[in-house]
Design a protein around this motif. Sequence first.
Motif, PDB file in Angstrom:
ATOM      1  N   MET A   1       0.819  -1.202   0.000  1.00  0.00           N
ATOM      2  CA  MET A   1       0.000   0.000   0.000  1.00  0.00           C
ATOM      3  C   MET A   1       0.855   1.256   0.000  1.00  0.00           C
ATOM      4  N   ARG A   2       1.969   1.225   0.682  1.00  0.00           N
ATOM      5  CA  ARG A   2       2.859   2.379   0.716  1.00  0.00           C
ATOM      6  C   ARG A   2       3.317   2.760  -0.694  1.00  0.00           C
ATOM      7  N   GLU A   3       3.719   1.773  -1.474  1.00  0.00           N
ATOM      8  CA  GLU A   3       4.174   2.040  -2.837  1.00  0.00           C
ATOM      9  C   GLU A   3       3.040   2.618  -3.680  1.00  0.00           C
ATOM     10  N   LEU A   4       1.839   2.097  -3.470  1.00  0.00           N
ATOM     11  CA  LEU A   4       0.672   2.568  -4.206  1.00  0.00           C
ATOM     12  C   LEU A   4       0.449   4.060  -3.967  1.00  0.00           C
ATOM     13  N   ILE A   5       0.518   4.463  -2.714  1.00  0.00           N
ATOM     14  CA  ILE A   5       0.262   5.856  -2.346  1.00  0.00           C
ATOM     15  C   ILE A   5       1.414   6.757  -2.758  1.00  0.00           C
ATOM     16  N   GLU A   6       2.624   6.326  -2.499  1.00  0.00           N
ATOM     17  CA  GLU A   6       3.783   7.167  -2.821  1.00  0.00           C
ATOM     18  C   GLU A   6       3.931   7.390  -4.320  1.00  0.00           C
ATOM     19  N   ALA A   7       3.478   6.430  -5.138  1.00  0.00           N
ATOM     20  CA  ALA A   7       3.635   6.555  -6.589  1.00  0.00           C
ATOM     21  C   ALA A   7       2.575   7.455  -7.223  1.00  0.00           C
ATOM     22  N   ALA A   8       1.517   7.749  -6.501  1.00  0.00           N
ATOM     23  CA  ALA A   8       0.403   8.498  -7.078  1.00  0.00           C
ATOM     24  C   ALA A   8       0.760   9.963  -7.309  1.00  0.00           C
TER      25      ALA A   8
END
Length: 234
Positions: free
Chosen positions: A1-8
């Motif tokens: 989930m961290r990667e999902l949010i940081e990439a947005a």
Amino acid sequence: MRELIEAAKAVLFDFDGPICHLFRQRPSSSIADRLRKAVLERHSDAEGTAGWLPDTGDPLEILRAAFEQPALVRSGVARDIERALTEEEVEAAPGAFPTAYADALIRTLVATGRELAVTTNNSQQAVERYLESRTTHELFTGRIHGRSSEGELRLKPDPDCLLRALESTKTPAQDALMIGDAPRDLEAARAAGVAFLGYARNERKEEELRGAGAEHVVDSLRDVLLIVDPRAHV
């Protein structure tokens, strides 16, 4: 989930749920009842009126059903229902209950360089009125994408409002993230090619999202806020 949010690079919010509880003081079941009553009073002679009314407490499902009946579209009943629901939503907006941490998350996302948009089945007018009451409306200027008051009705899971949001934020689908609280939000995100993060304010919502295939679900936007800004004082 961290990667999902940081990439947005852009975050697309559903409105009723992730940003606020729109009908906290005006129960949606009561609104659904008023819509039924108004339709029958004003259009009792319209072809097919009595037969289409679904047994639901969700006003949006009544609206959706109306637009699926050609006779109701031709007679103007369907559009009258849309206008009546818009009035109910706009009246409810000032008293809507803010979702915990939503305002802080919105401001932090903007401060960290993300584009924001609202992608909702509710009316644009209601969203604007609510955001004005929270003084966050300027953070979404030109990027509030609700149902259209003219022409064809295209509600999620149709991806129309997400596609409009990608255009207004000038963001490729692969660089966007939608935060929604219903399976129809997940379906719309998939259709638009946008990553999805579920927000579930209770166990029922989480079960619905997980059952629809949502991989990432949070029960508080605090979790998202702390990923965006680990220094946030929450």
